[in-house]
Design a protein around this motif. Structure first.
Motif, PDB file in Angstrom:
ATOM      1  N   LEU A   1     -16.883   2.407   3.758  1.00 12.80           N
ATOM      2  CA  LEU A   1     -16.999   1.986   2.352  1.00 12.80           C
ATOM      3  C   LEU A   1     -16.274   0.655   2.130  1.00 12.80           C
ATOM      4  N   LEU A   2     -15.031   0.555   2.639  1.00  9.81           N
ATOM      5  CA  LEU A   2     -14.266  -0.679   2.446  1.00  9.81           C
ATOM      6  C   LEU A   2     -14.922  -1.850   3.174  1.00  9.81           C
ATOM      7  N   LYS A   3     -15.511  -1.559   4.341  1.00  5.41           N
ATOM      8  CA  LYS A   3     -16.214  -2.627   5.077  1.00  5.41           C
ATOM      9  C   LYS A   3     -17.414  -3.114   4.276  1.00  5.41           C
ATOM     10  N   VAL A   4     -18.184  -2.168   3.716  1.00  8.27           N
ATOM     11  CA  VAL A   4     -19.369  -2.548   2.917  1.00  8.27           C
ATOM     12  C   VAL A   4     -18.944  -3.401   1.722  1.00  8.27           C
ATOM     13  N   LEU A   5     -17.811  -3.024   1.126  1.00 16.00           N
ATOM     14  CA  LEU A   5     -17.319  -3.766  -0.048  1.00 16.00           C
ATOM     15  C   LEU A   5     -16.570  -5.039   0.348  1.00 16.00           C
ATOM     16  N   LYS A   6     -16.405  -5.247   1.682  1.00 15.52           N
ATOM     17  CA  LYS A   6     -15.674  -6.410   2.217  1.00 15.52           C
ATOM     18  C   LYS A   6     -14.236  -6.461   1.680  1.00 15.52           C
ATOM     19  N   LEU A   7     -13.569  -5.316   1.723  1.00 14.46           N
ATOM     20  CA  LEU A   7     -12.183  -5.221   1.239  1.00 14.46           C
ATOM     21  C   LEU A   7     -11.266  -4.845   2.406  1.00 14.46           C
ATOM     22  N   HIS A   8     -10.079  -5.455   2.442  1.00 18.71           N
ATOM     23  CA  HIS A   8      -9.107  -5.123   3.496  1.00 18.71           C
ATOM     24  C   HIS A   8      -8.526  -3.735   3.233  1.00 18.71           C
ATOM     25  N   GLN A   9      -8.427  -2.920   4.285  1.00 19.62           N
ATOM     26  CA  GLN A   9      -7.921  -1.552   4.075  1.00 19.62           C
ATOM     27  C   GLN A   9      -6.444  -1.523   3.680  1.00 19.62           C
ATOM     28  N   ASP A  10      -5.679  -2.610   3.989  1.00 23.53           N
ATOM     29  CA  ASP A  10      -4.264  -2.626   3.589  1.00 23.53           C
ATOM     30  C   ASP A  10      -4.080  -3.104   2.155  1.00 23.53           C
TER      31      ASP A  10
ATOM     32  N   PRO B   1      -6.757  -1.595  -6.292  1.00 24.28           N
ATOM     33  CA  PRO B   1      -6.077  -2.683  -5.581  1.00 24.28           C
ATOM     34  C   PRO B   1      -4.564  -2.407  -5.533  1.00 24.28           C
ATOM     35  N   VAL B   2      -3.913  -2.881  -4.486  1.00 21.48           N
ATOM     36  CA  VAL B   2      -2.452  -2.662  -4.403  1.00 21.48           C
ATOM     37  C   VAL B   2      -1.686  -3.982  -4.359  1.00 21.48           C
ATOM     38  N   ILE B   3      -2.410  -5.089  -4.347  1.00 19.36           N
ATOM     39  CA  ILE B   3      -1.745  -6.387  -4.176  1.00 19.36           C
ATOM     40  C   ILE B   3      -1.352  -6.982  -5.524  1.00 19.36           C
TER      41      ILE B   3
ATOM     42  N   ARG C   1       0.837  -1.195   0.000  1.00 20.89           N
ATOM     43  CA  ARG C   1       0.000   0.000   0.000  1.00 20.89           C
ATOM     44  C   ARG C   1       0.880   1.257   0.000  1.00 20.89           C
ATOM     45  N   ASP C   2       2.022   1.179   0.673  1.00 23.69           N
ATOM     46  CA  ASP C   2       2.950   2.323   0.714  1.00 23.69           C
ATOM     47  C   ASP C   2       3.520   2.596  -0.683  1.00 23.69           C
ATOM     48  N   THR C   3       3.924   1.528  -1.391  1.00 24.39           N
ATOM     49  CA  THR C   3       4.525   1.736  -2.712  1.00 24.39           C
ATOM     50  C   THR C   3       3.470   2.205  -3.714  1.00 24.39           C
ATOM     51  N   ALA C   4       2.243   1.666  -3.590  1.00 16.41           N
ATOM     52  CA  ALA C   4       1.169   2.109  -4.497  1.00 16.41           C
ATOM     53  C   ALA C   4       0.868   3.590  -4.265  1.00 16.41           C
ATOM     54  N   ALA C   5       0.816   4.003  -2.995  1.00 13.87           N
ATOM     55  CA  ALA C   5       0.536   5.417  -2.682  1.00 13.87           C
ATOM     56  C   ALA C   5       1.655   6.308  -3.227  1.00 13.87           C
ATOM     57  N   TYR C   6       2.900   5.838  -3.113  1.00 16.90           N
ATOM     58  CA  TYR C   6       4.032   6.618  -3.639  1.00 16.90           C
ATOM     59  C   TYR C   6       3.887   6.779  -5.154  1.00 16.90           C
ATOM     60  N   ALA C   7       3.553   5.681  -5.837  1.00 13.66           N
ATOM     61  CA  ALA C   7       3.418   5.718  -7.300  1.00 13.66           C
ATOM     62  C   ALA C   7       2.287   6.664  -7.712  1.00 13.66           C
ATOM     63  N   VAL C   8       1.170   6.623  -6.991  1.00 15.79           N
ATOM     64  CA  VAL C   8       0.031   7.486  -7.332  1.00 15.79           C
ATOM     65  C   VAL C   8       0.410   8.954  -7.117  1.00 15.79           C
ATOM     66  N   ILE C   9       1.015   9.263  -5.967  1.00 10.78           N
ATOM     67  CA  ILE C   9       1.339  10.665  -5.651  1.00 10.78           C
ATOM     68  C   ILE C   9       2.415  11.203  -6.594  1.00 10.78           C
ATOM     69  N   GLU C  10       3.385  10.358  -6.947  1.00 10.89           N
ATOM     70  CA  GLU C  10       4.454  10.796  -7.859  1.00 10.89           C
ATOM     71  C   GLU C  10       4.044  10.689  -9.326  1.00 10.89           C
ATOM     72  N   ARG C  11       2.787  10.315  -9.549  1.00 13.65           N
ATOM     73  CA  ARG C  11       2.229  10.194 -10.909  1.00 13.65           C
ATOM     74  C   ARG C  11       3.068   9.266 -11.791  1.00 13.65           C
ATOM     75  N   ILE C  12       3.445   8.147 -11.204  1.00 14.65           N
ATOM     76  CA  ILE C  12       4.157   7.107 -11.958  1.00 14.65           C
ATOM     77  C   ILE C  12       3.099   6.250 -12.644  1.00 14.65           C
ATOM     78  N   GLU C  13       3.212   6.127 -13.943  1.00 14.77           N
ATOM     79  CA  GLU C  13       2.222   5.346 -14.697  1.00 14.77           C
ATOM     80  C   GLU C  13       2.644   3.871 -14.649  1.00 14.77           C
ATOM     81  N   TYR C  14       1.952   3.082 -13.838  1.00  8.23           N
ATOM     82  CA  TYR C  14       2.303   1.659 -13.724  1.00  8.23           C
ATOM     83  C   TYR C  14       1.116   0.797 -14.129  1.00  8.23           C
ATOM     84  N   ILE C  15       1.393  -0.489 -14.385  1.00 10.51           N
ATOM     85  CA  ILE C  15       0.268  -1.359 -14.773  1.00 10.51           C
ATOM     86  C   ILE C  15      -0.443  -1.838 -13.504  1.00 10.51           C
TER      87      ILE C  15
END
Lengths: 311, 65
Positions: B22-31, B58-60, A205-219
């Motif tokens: 919102l994440l709870k309603v969607l049953k998604l983990h906040q991390d 998604p971030v995973i 989640r930290d790396t995704a947030a960094y990519a979004v804030i730095e406007r890195i276009e990733y897949i």
């Protein structure tokens, strides 16, 4: 929620650190974490040349971006795996990032240079090529790094990746893998590059947030070959625990690295020799990459030999 | 509010008072997700209005690296 640095409205909460940052302060916090990890683990210096393993995803591009912002000498390397549209999109994202920042991106094309693509490496039992794909990536990243004289290969493995790998290795009691898991894999042979994971303390989640804030276009799309992979199930299980116990993944991984690994690691270095087929370093007579390709070649031959002949 | 879940861009109407709900309603983990409104990442305490349009990213990622 307020940014702990400037008290502006926060954008990114880091629950395991009981912290939150606004979009202006977050990239600085992220890069400080990367730099601290590199220095604490003695990964590399600003005088050394780093080869970053690039996939086109958030982790590898966030790593490359942060290393450059921190003043490290980092080139990229991308492997064309031949996984349909997914590979086309990831190659495009990697090339656009390199072009935008004026960076060097080395590429290996498996089909053109080696005559195969990753989907052909599906495991017959599990139907997935993930393990074989990992072997392919490690082989080529190492080979290019050594051939071109890079001091170290850096990968974008994050806290979630490492915690999930540890979880899987514990469940299956893979003691040989457990003994070797860590943020730095030292070179024990002239043809074996040193490997490091500067993001291992930062969550996905930290790396995704960094990519979004730095406007890195990733897949954003997931590798279609990885759907249903065990690593994703382990991540899901760990995130269910993290939801109620923030910091659990960090404690699990860092606790293992501090205390558990020593108890499991086997004394004495494993003998490394050169593969009889390709000359790359291996613990056996033939490396896992050459064995895998030979196995697939035989499977193809067996299938072709079993077909009824026309006419 | 209108919620678009990436990468498939599946759209849904959801009632939720804040991002955490919102994440709870969607049953998604906040991390495992980021919630984004007008290019801004939102923390879980941000209040949401029925007229809001948000995206859930998604971030995973998985497989073998």
């Amino acid at each position: 929620m307020r940014c702990i640095r400037c008290r502006a409205t926060a954008n990114v909460e880091v629950r395991r650190h009981r912290s939150a940052f606004c979009a202006a302060c977050y990239p600085g916090w992220f890069r400080t974490q990367v730099e601290r990890t590199i220095e604490a683990e003695g990964m590399f210096s600003r005088e050394q040349r780093v080869l970053v393993a690039i996939s086109g995803g958030k982790d590898s591009l966030a790593l490359w971006h942060s290393l450059l912002e921190l003043g490290y000498q980092a080139d990229g390397m991308y492997i064309r795996l031949g996984i349909g549209n997914y590979s086309q999109h990831s190659q495009g994202a990697s090339e656009r990032f390199a072009a935008k920042h004026g960076l060097k991106l080395h590429q290996v094309d498996l089909k053109e240079e080696y005559g195969f693509v990753v989907p052909q490496l599906r495991n017959q039992r599990e139907g997935k090529p993930c393990a074989a794909c990992g072997t392919v990536k490690r082989y080529h990243f190492n080979k290019v790094a050594v051939d071109l004289g890079y001091d170290v290969v850096a990968t974008g493995h994050n806290l979630d990746d490492e915690a999930a790998t540890l979880f899987g290795n514990v469940i299956h009691w893979q003691t040989d893998f457990l003994g070797r898991q860590g943020p730095v894999l030292e070179s024990t042979h002239p043809k074996l590059a040193r490997k490091v994971k500067p993001l291992y303390r930062l969550a996905e989640r930290d790396t995704a947030a960094y990519a979004v804030i730095e406007r890195i276009e990733y897949i954003l799309e997931e590798c279609p070959m990885a759907v249903g992979a065990k690593s994703l199930e382990y991540k899901d299980a760990l995130n269910a625990l993290e939801e109620r116990q923030p910091g659990l993944k960090h404690r699990f991984l860092v606790g293992f690295l501090r205390n558990g690994r020593k108890a499991i690691a086997v004394d004495g270095a494993v003998e490394i020799r050169e593969c009889r087929e390709c000359g790359q370093p291996t613990t056996g007579e033939v490396c896992s990459y050459c064995r895998m390709r030979e196995r697939k070649r035989r499977q193809v031959e067996a299938r072709q030999g079993g077909r009824p002949r026309a006419g | 509010m209108k919620v678009t879940i990436l990468p498939a861009r599946e759209s849904r109407e959801v009632d939720a008072g804040d991002v955490g709900q919102l994440l709870k309603v969607l049953k998604l983990h906040q991390d495992a997700y980021l919630v984004i409104r007008s290019d801004e990442i939102l923390t879980r305490d941000v209040r949401l209005r029925s007229t809001d349009e948000v995206e859930v990213w998604p971030v995973i990622s998985g497989g073998s690296a």
